[in-house]
Design a protein around this motif. Structure first.
Motif, PDB file in Angstrom:
ATOM      1  N   THR A 126       2.447 -47.079  66.744  1.00 62.05           N
ATOM      2  CA  THR A 126       3.414 -47.498  67.759  1.00 62.05           C
ATOM      3  C   THR A 126       4.009 -48.824  67.307  1.00 62.05           C
ATOM      4  OG1 THR A 126       1.806 -48.785  69.006  1.00 62.05           O
ATOM      5  CG2 THR A 126       2.033 -46.435  69.606  1.00 62.05           C
ATOM      6  N   GLU A 127       5.120 -49.211  67.900  1.00 61.44           N
ATOM      7  CA  GLU A 127       5.740 -50.488  67.543  1.00 61.44           C
ATOM      8  C   GLU A 127       4.776 -51.647  67.822  1.00 61.44           C
ATOM      9  OE1 GLU A 127       9.671 -53.175  68.521  1.00 61.44           O
ATOM     10  OE2 GLU A 127       9.728 -51.032  68.960  1.00 61.44           O
ATOM     11  N   GLU A 128       4.050 -51.565  68.924  1.00 54.23           N
ATOM     12  CA  GLU A 128       3.092 -52.624  69.273  1.00 54.23           C
ATOM     13  C   GLU A 128       1.966 -52.719  68.238  1.00 54.23           C
ATOM     14  OE1 GLU A 128       0.056 -53.941  72.878  1.00 54.23           O
ATOM     15  OE2 GLU A 128       1.191 -52.072  73.066  1.00 54.23           O
ATOM     16  N   LYS A 129       1.401 -51.576  67.849  1.00 56.15           N
ATOM     17  CA  LYS A 129       0.326 -51.596  66.850  1.00 56.15           C
ATOM     18  C   LYS A 129       0.851 -52.066  65.493  1.00 56.15           C
ATOM     19  CE  LYS A 129      -2.983 -48.332  68.705  1.00 56.15           C
ATOM     20  NZ  LYS A 129      -3.733 -47.095  68.469  1.00 56.15           N
ATOM     21  N   ALA A 130       2.075 -51.672  65.145  1.00 54.63           N
ATOM     22  CA  ALA A 130       2.667 -52.107  63.879  1.00 54.63           C
ATOM     23  C   ALA A 130       2.835 -53.623  63.866  1.00 54.63           C
ATOM     24  CB  ALA A 130       4.002 -51.415  63.647  1.00 54.63           C
ATOM     25  N   ARG A 131       3.294 -54.197  64.971  1.00 54.68           N
ATOM     26  CA  ARG A 131       3.446 -55.662  65.048  1.00 54.68           C
ATOM     27  C   ARG A 131       2.096 -56.362  64.946  1.00 54.68           C
ATOM     28  NH1 ARG A 131       8.561 -56.978  66.051  1.00 54.68           N
ATOM     29  NH2 ARG A 131       9.863 -55.569  67.251  1.00 54.68           N
ATOM     30  N   MET A 132       1.090 -55.808  65.623  1.00 47.38           N
ATOM     31  CA  MET A 132      -0.250 -56.401  65.558  1.00 47.38           C
ATOM     32  C   MET A 132      -0.795 -56.338  64.136  1.00 47.38           C
ATOM     33  SD  MET A 132      -1.859 -55.043  69.216  1.00 47.38           S
ATOM     34  CE  MET A 132      -3.400 -54.723  68.443  1.00 47.38           C
ATOM     35  N   LEU A 133      -0.632 -55.200  63.491  1.00 48.14           N
ATOM     36  CA  LEU A 133      -1.103 -55.038  62.120  1.00 48.14           C
ATOM     37  C   LEU A 133      -0.386 -56.008  61.195  1.00 48.14           C
ATOM     38  CD1 LEU A 133      -2.776 -53.609  59.962  1.00 48.14           C
ATOM     39  CD2 LEU A 133      -1.003 -51.835  59.890  1.00 48.14           C
ATOM     40  N   LEU A 134       0.916 -56.127  61.353  1.00 52.50           N
ATOM     41  CA  LEU A 134       1.693 -57.034  60.514  1.00 52.50           C
ATOM     42  C   LEU A 134       1.223 -58.474  60.697  1.00 52.50           C
ATOM     43  CD1 LEU A 134       3.964 -57.198  58.459  1.00 52.50           C
ATOM     44  CD2 LEU A 134       5.576 -57.385  60.365  1.00 52.50           C
ATOM     45  N   ASP A 135       0.936 -58.872  61.932  1.00 54.62           N
ATOM     46  CA  ASP A 135       0.409 -60.227  62.178  1.00 54.62           C
ATOM     47  C   ASP A 135      -0.914 -60.435  61.457  1.00 54.62           C
ATOM     48  OD1 ASP A 135       2.574 -60.900  63.773  1.00 54.62           O
ATOM     49  OD2 ASP A 135       1.508 -60.537  65.672  1.00 54.62           O
ATOM     50  N   VAL A 136      -1.802 -59.458  61.533  1.00 53.32           N
ATOM     51  CA  VAL A 136      -3.104 -59.562  60.868  1.00 53.32           C
ATOM     52  C   VAL A 136      -2.933 -59.625  59.348  1.00 53.32           C
ATOM     53  CG1 VAL A 136      -5.281 -58.330  60.398  1.00 53.32           C
ATOM     54  CG2 VAL A 136      -4.416 -58.490  62.738  1.00 53.32           C
ATOM     55  N   VAL A 137      -2.059 -58.778  58.809  1.00 49.46           N
ATOM     56  CA  VAL A 137      -1.835 -58.754  57.365  1.00 49.46           C
ATOM     57  C   VAL A 137      -1.215 -60.073  56.890  1.00 49.46           C
ATOM     58  CG1 VAL A 137      -0.516 -57.633  55.522  1.00 49.46           C
ATOM     59  CG2 VAL A 137      -1.736 -56.252  57.189  1.00 49.46           C
ATOM     60  N   HIS A 138      -0.267 -60.607  57.650  1.00 50.85           N
ATOM     61  CA  HIS A 138       0.325 -61.902  57.275  1.00 50.85           C
ATOM     62  C   HIS A 138      -0.731 -63.009  57.287  1.00 50.85           C
ATOM     63  CE1 HIS A 138       4.461 -60.834  56.724  1.00 50.85           C
ATOM     64  NE2 HIS A 138       4.608 -60.386  57.952  1.00 50.85           N
ATOM     65  N   ASP A 139      -1.570 -63.023  58.319  1.00 46.97           N
ATOM     66  CA  ASP A 139      -2.643 -64.026  58.389  1.00 46.97           C
ATOM     67  C   ASP A 139      -3.600 -63.875  57.204  1.00 46.97           C
ATOM     68  OD1 ASP A 139      -1.659 -65.120  60.724  1.00 46.97           O
ATOM     69  OD2 ASP A 139      -3.090 -64.086  62.039  1.00 46.97           O
ATOM     70  N   LEU A 140      -3.996 -62.642  56.919  1.00 49.13           N
ATOM     71  CA  LEU A 140      -4.898 -62.372  55.803  1.00 49.13           C
ATOM     72  C   LEU A 140      -4.282 -62.833  54.490  1.00 49.13           C
ATOM     73  CD1 LEU A 140      -7.484 -61.027  54.687  1.00 49.13           C
ATOM     74  CD2 LEU A 140      -6.206 -58.882  54.642  1.00 49.13           C
ATOM     75  N   ASN A 141      -3.036 -62.499  54.265  1.00 49.90           N
ATOM     76  CA  ASN A 141      -2.335 -62.878  53.044  1.00 49.90           C
ATOM     77  C   ASN A 141      -2.266 -64.400  52.908  1.00 49.90           C
ATOM     78  OD1 ASN A 141      -0.899 -62.473  50.673  1.00 49.90           O
ATOM     79  ND2 ASN A 141       1.044 -62.146  51.717  1.00 49.90           N
ATOM     80  N   ARG A 142      -1.895 -65.073  53.993  1.00 49.16           N
ATOM     81  CA  ARG A 142      -1.786 -66.541  53.972  1.00 49.16           C
ATOM     82  C   ARG A 142      -3.127 -67.180  53.637  1.00 49.16           C
ATOM     83  NH1 ARG A 142      -3.412 -69.688  57.524  1.00 49.16           N
ATOM     84  NH2 ARG A 142      -3.428 -68.139  59.170  1.00 49.16           N
ATOM     85  N   VAL A 143      -4.174 -66.757  54.319  1.00 49.86           N
ATOM     86  CA  VAL A 143      -5.495 -67.341  54.101  1.00 49.86           C
ATOM     87  C   VAL A 143      -5.996 -67.054  52.690  1.00 49.86           C
ATOM     88  CG1 VAL A 143      -7.931 -67.203  54.781  1.00 49.86           C
ATOM     89  CG2 VAL A 143      -6.146 -67.362  56.528  1.00 49.86           C
ATOM     90  N   MET A 144      -5.844 -65.820  52.244  1.00 43.29           N
ATOM     91  CA  MET A 144      -6.345 -65.466  50.916  1.00 43.29           C
ATOM     92  C   MET A 144      -5.583 -66.199  49.816  1.00 43.29           C
ATOM     93  SD  MET A 144      -8.166 -61.877  51.133  1.00 43.29           S
ATOM     94  CE  MET A 144      -8.599 -62.097  49.499  1.00 43.29           C
ATOM     95  N   ARG A 145      -4.274 -66.335  49.962  1.00 43.47           N
ATOM     96  CA  ARG A 145      -3.490 -67.052  48.948  1.00 43.47           C
ATOM     97  C   ARG A 145      -3.828 -68.537  48.954  1.00 43.47           C
ATOM     98  NH1 ARG A 145      -0.139 -63.921  46.252  1.00 43.47           N
ATOM     99  NH2 ARG A 145       0.351 -61.913  47.150  1.00 43.47           N
ATOM    100  N   THR A 146      -4.035 -69.111  50.130  1.00 47.29           N
ATOM    101  CA  THR A 146      -4.426 -70.505  50.234  1.00 47.29           C
ATOM    102  C   THR A 146      -5.791 -70.724  49.599  1.00 47.29           C
ATOM    103  OG1 THR A 146      -3.146 -70.749  52.272  1.00 47.29           O
ATOM    104  CG2 THR A 146      -4.806 -72.426  51.843  1.00 47.29           C
ATOM    105  N   THR A 147      -6.725 -69.832  49.898  1.00 45.37           N
ATOM    106  CA  THR A 147      -8.066 -69.922  49.321  1.00 45.37           C
ATOM    107  C   THR A 147      -8.027 -69.770  47.824  1.00 45.37           C
ATOM    108  OG1 THR A 147      -9.002 -69.006  51.359  1.00 45.37           O
ATOM    109  CG2 THR A 147     -10.393 -68.918  49.396  1.00 45.37           C
ATOM    110  N   ASP A 148      -7.239 -68.806  47.334  1.00 47.83           N
ATOM    111  CA  ASP A 148      -7.106 -68.567  45.904  1.00 47.83           C
ATOM    112  C   ASP A 148      -6.529 -69.796  45.187  1.00 47.83           C
ATOM    113  OD1 ASP A 148      -7.360 -66.847  43.620  1.00 47.83           O
ATOM    114  OD2 ASP A 148      -5.187 -66.570  43.674  1.00 47.83           O
ATOM    115  N   GLU A 149      -5.515 -70.426  45.810  1.00 43.24           N
ATOM    116  CA  GLU A 149      -4.917 -71.636  45.226  1.00 43.24           C
ATOM    117  C   GLU A 149      -5.923 -72.771  45.186  1.00 43.24           C
ATOM    118  OE1 GLU A 149      -1.404 -72.384  47.512  1.00 43.24           O
ATOM    119  OE2 GLU A 149      -0.441 -70.511  46.829  1.00 43.24           O
ATOM    120  N   ALA A 150      -6.752 -72.895  46.240  1.00 41.35           N
ATOM    121  CA  ALA A 150      -7.758 -73.956  46.287  1.00 41.35           C
ATOM    122  C   ALA A 150      -8.817 -73.743  45.211  1.00 41.35           C
ATOM    123  CB  ALA A 150      -8.405 -74.006  47.681  1.00 41.35           C
ATOM    124  N   ILE A 151      -9.203 -72.493  44.992  1.00 45.05           N
ATOM    125  CA  ILE A 151     -10.216 -72.191  43.967  1.00 45.05           C
ATOM    126  C   ILE A 151      -9.650 -72.463  42.577  1.00 45.05           C
ATOM    127  CG2 ILE A 151     -11.494 -70.290  42.886  1.00 45.05           C
ATOM    128  CD1 ILE A 151     -11.797 -69.110  45.723  1.00 45.05           C
TER     129      ILE A 151
END
Length: 153
Positions: A126-151
């Motif tokens: 659904t549009e709502e689930k797609a938006r929720m998933l996209l928010d989670v994926v963006h958060d995951l991507n941001r955190v993982m890239r930040t962590t990777d850069e720090a390492i």
């Protein structure tokens, strides 16, 4: 990261495998949907990114799409050979190569507007689930890239 579900196989408990397998499924869906235009998913992404803003430097496109120049430059050359994009030197710095959609590329971008809806249909979300998933994926991507850069530093 693993869940605590005893009835699940180990691989099914891995978030990384879930993301990887979903990415693979998306790749297959895009391959099928983009076939009539003879485009790859990365080529499609370049066209979409240029539709948002052009001209764009190769460096800017690479940063936005997480593609290195060794991948992006041949991809752009293939799109240029098909008359979809054009490359030129920046008027401000001749070391910078800028990429723009041609008139044919803009027409193609318009044709490709149906792709998003077809992919959305393929997901069954659904549009709502797609938006929720996209928010989670963006958060995951941001955190993982930040962590990777720090390492890396």
């Amino acid at each position: 990261i693993a869940c605590n579900h005893k009835d699940m196989r180990a691989i099914e408990q891995m978030v990384c495998f879930g993301v990887y397998s979903a990415s693979h499924a998306f790749g297959q869906a895009y391959r099928r949907v983009l076939a009539p235009w003879k485009l790859t998913y990365p080529q499609y992404l370049v066209i979409v990114a240029l539709g948002d803003q052009e001209p764009r430097s190769v460096k800017e496109l690479g940063a936005e799409l997480f593609l290195d120049s060794g991948t992006l430059s041949p991809l752009i050359r293939r799109l240029e050979a098909r008359g979809i994009v054009s490359r030129s030197r920046s008027p401000h710095d001749d070391r910078v190569v800028e990429v723009s959609l041609t008139n044919d590329g803009r027409a193609l971008r318009s044709e490709l507007s149906v792709v998003g809806a077809e992919i959305a249909r393929c997901t069954g979300l659904t549009e709502e689930k797609a938006r929720m998933l996209l928010d989670v994926v963006h958060d995951l991507n941001r955190v993982m890239r930040t962590t990777d850069e720090a390492i890396a530093s």
